[in-house]
Scaffold this motif. Structure first.
Motif, PDB file in Angstrom:
ATOM      1  N   ILE A  56       0.788  -1.232  -0.021  1.00 31.22           N
ATOM      2  CA  ILE A  56       0.081   0.044   0.118  1.00 31.22           C
ATOM      3  C   ILE A  56       0.884   1.195  -0.081  1.00 31.22           C
ATOM      4  O   ILE A  56       1.869   1.362   0.694  1.00 31.22           O
ATOM      5  N   LYS A  57       0.362   2.196  -0.849  1.00 34.81           N
ATOM      6  CA  LYS A  57       1.235   3.473  -0.913  1.00 34.81           C
ATOM      7  C   LYS A  57       0.533   4.656  -0.452  1.00 34.81           C
ATOM      8  O   LYS A  57      -0.802   4.737  -0.809  1.00 34.81           O
ATOM      9  N   ILE A  58       1.006   5.270   0.404  1.00 36.55           N
ATOM     10  CA  ILE A  58       0.220   6.595   1.128  1.00 36.55           C
ATOM     11  C   ILE A  58       0.750   7.841   0.424  1.00 36.55           C
ATOM     12  O   ILE A  58       2.009   7.961   0.386  1.00 36.55           O
ATOM     13  N   THR A  59      -0.045   8.436  -0.351  1.00 37.37           N
ATOM     14  CA  THR A  59       0.248   9.633  -1.051  1.00 37.37           C
ATOM     15  C   THR A  59      -0.767  10.941  -0.965  1.00 37.37           C
ATOM     16  O   THR A  59      -1.643  10.901  -0.183  1.00 37.37           O
ATOM     17  N   SER A  60      -0.422  11.980  -1.739  1.00 38.60           N
ATOM     18  CA  SER A  60      -1.353  13.150  -1.775  1.00 38.60           C
ATOM     19  C   SER A  60      -1.140  13.715  -3.016  1.00 38.60           C
ATOM     20  O   SER A  60      -0.198  13.580  -3.788  1.00 38.60           O
ATOM     21  N   GLU A  61      -1.969  14.666  -3.237  1.00 44.36           N
ATOM     22  CA  GLU A  61      -2.014  15.661  -4.529  1.00 44.36           C
ATOM     23  C   GLU A  61      -0.729  16.156  -4.621  1.00 44.36           C
ATOM     24  O   GLU A  61      -0.347  16.281  -5.705  1.00 44.36           O
ATOM     25  N   TRP A  62      -0.475  16.963  -3.634  1.00 43.58           N
ATOM     26  CA  TRP A  62       0.633  17.858  -4.055  1.00 43.58           C
ATOM     27  C   TRP A  62       1.943  17.517  -3.006  1.00 43.58           C
ATOM     28  O   TRP A  62       2.813  18.101  -2.357  1.00 43.58           O
ATOM     29  N   CYS A  63       2.226  16.207  -3.248  1.00 49.16           N
ATOM     30  CA  CYS A  63       3.308  15.263  -2.460  1.00 49.16           C
ATOM     31  C   CYS A  63       4.412  15.358  -3.672  1.00 49.16           C
ATOM     32  O   CYS A  63       4.352  14.533  -4.564  1.00 49.16           O
ATOM     33  N   PHE A  64       5.461  16.421  -3.860  1.00 49.42           N
ATOM     34  CA  PHE A  64       6.308  16.123  -5.012  1.00 49.42           C
ATOM     35  C   PHE A  64       7.429  15.019  -4.717  1.00 49.42           C
ATOM     36  O   PHE A  64       7.975  14.604  -5.583  1.00 49.42           O
ATOM     37  N   THR A  65       7.597  14.680  -3.314  1.00 50.51           N
ATOM     38  CA  THR A  65       8.481  13.584  -3.287  1.00 50.51           C
ATOM     39  C   THR A  65       7.724  12.247  -3.840  1.00 50.51           C
ATOM     40  O   THR A  65       8.523  11.386  -4.474  1.00 50.51           O
ATOM     41  N   CYS A  66       6.374  12.506  -3.868  1.00 54.67           N
ATOM     42  CA  CYS A  66       5.808  11.156  -4.323  1.00 54.67           C
ATOM     43  C   CYS A  66       5.874  11.100  -5.891  1.00 54.67           C
ATOM     44  O   CYS A  66       6.082   9.856  -6.444  1.00 54.67           O
ATOM     45  N   ILE A  67       6.218  12.188  -6.715  1.00 54.75           N
ATOM     46  CA  ILE A  67       6.622  12.136  -7.903  1.00 54.75           C
ATOM     47  C   ILE A  67       7.720  11.267  -8.441  1.00 54.75           C
ATOM     48  O   ILE A  67       7.771  10.561  -9.306  1.00 54.75           O
ATOM     49  N   HIS A  68       8.853  11.601  -7.514  1.00 56.61           N
ATOM     50  CA  HIS A  68      10.094  10.819  -7.958  1.00 56.61           C
ATOM     51  C   HIS A  68       9.960   9.445  -7.697  1.00 56.61           C
ATOM     52  O   HIS A  68      10.682   8.661  -8.314  1.00 56.61           O
ATOM     53  N   ILE A  69       9.147   8.809  -6.931  1.00 53.35           N
ATOM     54  CA  ILE A  69       9.126   7.299  -6.707  1.00 53.35           C
ATOM     55  C   ILE A  69       8.066   6.871  -7.547  1.00 53.35           C
ATOM     56  O   ILE A  69       7.645   5.550  -7.535  1.00 53.35           O
TER      57      ILE A  69
END
Length: 786
Positions: free
Chosen positions: A161-174
Motif C-alpha cells: 500500500i502506498k500513502i500519497t497526496s495530491e501535492w506531494c512532490f516527493t511522491c513524483i520521484h518514486i
C-alpha cells in the motif's frame, strides 16, 4: 535595470486585473461529476453505484480500446469517489470543491477562472502530472473497502500500500519505481493499494501513516512499514519478507519420501514444484501462502545434483517448470501441470481443485463445513459418508478398506471423510448414541442448517472392511441418491474440536514475539508517532511500579522508627495470643502489639506532637504491676492493632507520680464526683491510678479515661466502668475504705482490665466522653524508685 522593473510591475498589475475581471474571460469547462456519471444532483447512492458499475465496464481500458477511454475511465472513477462519499459530495454541492484539504469557502470567481484560463506546459518545467493516473485510480482504497475487503483478504495474500497526496512532490520521484513494481508484483498475486491522505484521512490514521510518501505492507491483518530506499528490488524483497518462514520446504533426494509420506499427520495433500532456480520463486511462495490451510508445498531445484534421483523418479522435463500434486497415493501424483510460463491463474485453479485429500480426516469445523456444505437447493444435495474409527493398529485394515472404497466411488454428490473417536468424542457420541454402537461405523449424513442440524443414518451391520460391507454400503448409497428420505435420524451436531490448534501458551509467546519484534523495528527506525502510545504505557507502568516501591519503603522506614527508639530502652513489646477471640472486625496488622514507654524522650513525639487524627492509648502502671498489666493490656487491644491511627504506650507512675495528678487538675470533670466530695480522704491519701487507661489526642488536646473494674470488693472510687458514668449507689458508699488501701493481689490486678475491650470499641465508635485540657502537663518531675 529600470526597464526590467517596469516590465515586472506591469506583469503583476496584469495578473491582478485578470483575477478581478476573470469572469469575462473564456475558460475551459469545469469538471462536473454529475455530468460525467449522467445522474441528477438528487440521485441516491444506489443509483450512483449502479451507473458507476455500468460505466466502468463500458470504459475500462482493457475492454475499450478507443483513444479517450483511459481519460474517461479516470473521470468516472474520480466522480464516483466524490459522489459516493457524503461529506465530499456535500462539499462539492455547496462550494464546488473536490479536495478536502481546501477551505470550505468558494474562491473568488476571478481567481478560479484565471487559473483555468492559463495553460502551463508541464514538460517545460519537467513536472509530470500530479493528478492520479490510471494505475493509482484503480487501486485507490476507501476506509470501508479496506475494512470489509482488504483486511480479510490479507490472510490469503500480502498487500503493498502506498500513502500519497495530491501535492506531494516527493511522491513524483518514486512514481516510476512504484509503477514498475506494481506491474511486476500484481500478476503474481500481491494486492496493491493506494491511499490519498487528503481524501482518506481516516484510513491513513487507521494505518498509522502520517506522512507522504509512505509504503507499507499488510499481511494477516498486521501492518509493517517500508523503511528502505524506494528501489524495485527492495520493494520485492520487502514483500517477500512479509511472508511467513518455511512456507515452502526445499526437497532433495534424501527428503522427498519423508515429505510425501507426511500427508497423514498433517491431513493435507502435498505439492512438489520443480524449477531451475536456486531461490524459491516468489510466485510459488505466494501460492503456498494462499493455500497454507489446505496444501503443503515443497520445492525441488532441478539444477542441483542432490535432486537428480527425484527428478528421474517422476520423469520430470527439466526444460519447463512442473507441479505434481499427491494425495494418499505417494507413488503416483493425483494431478500434474507443466508449462514454460507458469501463470498465477493456472496454479490457483490447479491447487484449488485438489485442495482436499480423497478421504480427509475431519480435524476442525471449517474443514467439515467445506467438505459437507449445507443443502441449498434440491438438485444440489451433497451427502457425506463418514467413517467413525480409531487410531490403533486394529483399525488400520478397516481404514484402508474404506479408502479403497472411496477411490472407486468418486461421485460429485458424495464426499468421503473419517474421524477419530478419541479426538472428536462429542460428535461421535451424538451420531452413535441412538444405535448404541461402537467404532468402526459408517454414517451417512446430510447437513440441513449451519447451526449443526443433520439428517443421518448408520450403515447396518457396522463396517469391517469386507467385500460384503463394501457391497452393502454401495447399495445404501444408491438408495440414498434415489430417495433422500432414507436418512431417518435427526440430530444437532456439536462444533468440532480444532485438533491442530496450538496451546494457549504457544499462542501467547508467538504474539509476544511479534509485538516485541515490531516494537524493536519501530524503535530502530524512530517511528515515534506510532510508538508514542506504547512508550506512554510503558513509562506509566514503570512510574506506578517505582512509586509504589518508594512509598512502601518510606512507610516501612516510618514504622521502624519506634523500634529504633526503643533500642535505648528495655524492650516493652508484649506478645498476644493468636487464638484470642476478637471483638473488632478490623484485622490486626501484626501478630504482636508494640507498646512503648512514655519517658522524657518519647513524650513529645508520642503525645504533644502526635499527627492529627492519631490517638495514643496509654496504660498507667507501677513497677509491681508492670508485667501482669502489660500482658493483659496487649491481649485486650490486640484486635485493634490493625488500625494505623492508634498507638500504644504505658506510663510508670513510680517514675512520674505527679503527671496523673496534674492531668486530673487540668480536667476536673474527669475526676469521679463521689471521690471529690470526700475532701479529707482525697488530701490524706494519694490516688491509686494503677490499671487506668487514657486515650490521648495530642493535636486536639483531649482525652478519654478508662477506670478499672474489679471482680471482688474494691474501693468505691475504683469501681467505675469504661462507660465513664457513675453507677455506684448509696449503699456502696458505706463500704469500708480500708479495702482500697490494701495492696492489690496479682489476681485483682489481672482483672482490672477485664472490660477494656468494650471500652476500646466505644473509643473507635467515638461515643466516649472527652475531657479537654488547656495544655499537656510535662514529665519534668521524676520520682526516684524506692
Amino acid at each position: 535595470m529600470g526597464g526590467w522593473s517596469v516590465f515586472v510591475t506591469c506583469c503583476v498589475w496584469a495578473i491582478f486585473l485578470l483575477a478581478l475581471f476573470g469572469d469575462s474571460l473564456a475558460s475551459a469547462p469545469e469538471f462536473d461529476p454529475y455530468k460525467v456519471l449522467g445522474v441528477s444532483r438528487h440521485a441516491s447512492q444506489a443509483e450512483i453505484k449502479k451507473v458507476y458499475k455500468r460505466l466502468v465496464r463500458e470504459w475500462h481500458p482493457d475492454k475499450n480500446k478507443s483513444p479517450g477511454a483511459e481519460d474517461m475511465f479516470i473521470k468516472i472513477t474520480k466522480s464516483y469517489e466524490i459522489l459516493s462519499n457524503e461529506e465530499r459530495r456535500s462539499n462539492y454541492d455547496r462550494f464546488g470543491q473536490m479536495d478536502e484539504n481546501q477551505n470550505f469557502a468558494r474562491a473568488p470567481q476571478g481567481f478560479r477562472h484565471f487559473h483555468d484560463s492559463f495553460y502551463f506546459d508541464e514538460s517545460f518545467f519537467h513536472f509530470p502530472r500530479t493528478s492520479r493516473d490510471f494505475t493509482d485510480s484503480k487501486h485507490h482504497l476507501h476506509y470501508n473497502q479496506y475494512i470489509t475487503e482488504v483486511l480479510p483478504a490479507s490472510f490469503k495474500r500480502p498487500y503493498l500500500i502506498k500513502i500519497t497526496s495530491e501535492w506531494c512532490f516527493t511522491c513524483i520521484h518514486i512514481e516510476p519505481v512504484w509503477k514498475d513494481t506494481v506491474l511486476e508484483l500484481e500478476p503474481l498475486g500481491v494486492g496493491i493499494g493506494v491511499v490519498d491522505i487528503g481524501y482518506e484521512r481516516q484510513l491513513a490514521n487507521h494505518l498509522g501513516a502520517h506522512r507522504t510518501p509512505s509504503i507499507l505492507g499488510l499481511i494477516n491483518g498486521k501492518v509493517t512499514f517500508f523503511h528502505y530506499a524506494v528501489v524495485r528490488e527492495h520493494l520485492r524483497q520487502f514483500v517477500e519478507s512479509l511472508l511467513p518462514q518455511k512456507l515452502v520446504e526445499k526437497v532433495t533426494d534424501n527428503s522427498y519420501l519423508e515429505f510425501l509420506n507426511s500427508w497423514h499427520e498433517e491431513n493435507k495433500p502435498r505439492v512438489l514444484m520443480f524449477d531451475v532456480a536456486s531461490n524459491i520463486p516468489l510466485l510459488y511462495k505466494l501460492t503456498a501462502f494462499a493455500f497454507k490451510d489446505y496444501v503443503q508445498f515443497g520445492y525441488v531445484d532441478m539444477g542441483l545434483t542432490q535432486t537428480s534421483k527425484v527428478v528421474q523418479r517422476f520423469n520430470i522435463n527439466t526444460y519447463a517448470p512442473t507441479m505434481l500434486l499427491f494425495k494418499e497415493n505417494t507413488d503416483k501424483p493425483a494431478d500434474v501441470i507443466q508449462a514454460r510460463g507458469m501463470k498465477k491463474q493456472i496454479i490457483d485453479e490447479f491447487v484449488s481443485n485438489n485442495r482436499f485429500l480423497l478421504v480427509p480426516r475431519l480435524v476442525n469445523q471449517k474443514l467439515f463445513d467445506e467438505l459437507c456444505p449445507v443443502k441449498q437447493f434440491h438438485r444440489r444435495r451433497k451427502y457425506c459418508v463418514l467413517l467413525v474409527t480409531g487410531e490403533g493398529e486394529q483399525f488400520v485394515s478397516v481404514n484402508e478398506a474404506f479408502f479403497d472404497f472411496a477411490s472407486s466411488n468418486t461421485k460429485e454428490v458424495v464426499r468421503f471423510a473419517y474421524v477419530y473417536q478419541r479426538q472428536q468424542q462429542p460428535l461421535c457420541d451424538t451420531l452413535l448414541k441412538k444405535e448404541d454402537t461402537t467404532p468402526p461405523q459408517v454414517v451417512l449424513l446430510e447437513r440441513r442448517s449451519a447451526t449443526g442440524r443433520v439428517l443421518y443414518r448408520t450403515v447396518t451391520d457396522g463396517w469391517n472392511g469386507s467385500d460384503d460391507d463394501k457391497h452393502r454400503l454401495h447399495e445404501q448409497l444408491e438408495i440414498l441418491q434415489r430417495d433422500p428420505s432414507y436418512l431417518t435420524h435427526d440430530a444437532m451436531l456439536p462444533e468440532l474440536n480444532n485438533e491442530f490448534a496450538s496451546m494457549f501458551l504457544i499462542q501467547w509467546i508467538n504474539a509476544a514475539y511479534d509485538y516485541l519484534s515490531q516494537f524493536y523495528f519501530d524503535l530502530l527506525y524512530s517511528n515515534w508517532r506510532e510508538m508514542m502510545p506504547v512508550l506512554s504505557l510503558i513509562f506509566s507502568a514503570l512510574f506506578i511500579l517505582f512509586g509504589t516501591v518508594i512509598i512502601q519503603a518510606f512507610s516501612e522506614s516510618g514504622e521502624d522508627k519506634p523500634t529504633k527508639q526503643k533500642a535505648t530502652d528495655p524492650p516493652k513489646t508484649a506478645e498476644s495470643s493468636p487464638g484470642q477471640e476478637s471483638t473488632s472486625s478490623r484485622p490486626p496488622k501484626k501478630n504482636f502489639v508494640e507498646v512503648t514507654e512514655l519517658t522524657d524522650i518519647t513524650y513529645m513525639s508520642n503525645l504533644v506532637r502526635l499527627k492529627p487524627g492519631h490517638i495514643n492509648v496509654v496504660l498507667i502502671l507501677t513497677d509491681a504491676s508492670k508485667q501482669v498489666l502489660l500482658r493483659k493490656f496487649a491481649k485486650e487491644v490486640y484486635s485493634f492493632s490493625g488500625s494505623q491511627t492508634l498507638h500504644y504506650s504505658f506510663l510508670n507512675v513510680d517514675k512520674h507520680s505527679q503527671w496523673m495528678d496534674s492531668l486530673m487538675e487540668s480536667a476536673p470533670d474527669a475526676r469521679p464526683s463521689d471521690c471529690l466530695d470526700e475532701e479529707e480522704d482525697f488530701t490524706s491519701n494519694k490516688s491509686d491510678y494503677t490499671g487506668h487507661v487514657l486515650a490521648l489526642n495530642g493535636h486536639k488536646k483531649y482525652f478519654c479515661i478508662f477506670r478499672p473494674v474489679f471482680t471482688g470488693e474494691e474501693a468505691e472510687c475504683s469501681r467505675w466502668s469504661e462507660e465513664d458514668a457513675p453507677t455506684a449507689g448509696p449503699s456502696k458508699a458505706s463500704r469500708s475504705r480500708s479495702s482500697s488501701r490494701q495492696k492489690a493481689t496479682t489476681l485483682e490486678i489481672h482483672h482490672k482490665l477485664d472490660r477494656l475491650g468494650l471500652w476500646m470499641e466505644r473509643l473507635m465508635e467515638g461515643t466516649l466522653p472527652r475531657h479537654y485540657v488547656p495544655a499537656w502537663p510535662g514529665l519534668d518531675t521524676i520520682t526516684p524508685q524506692k
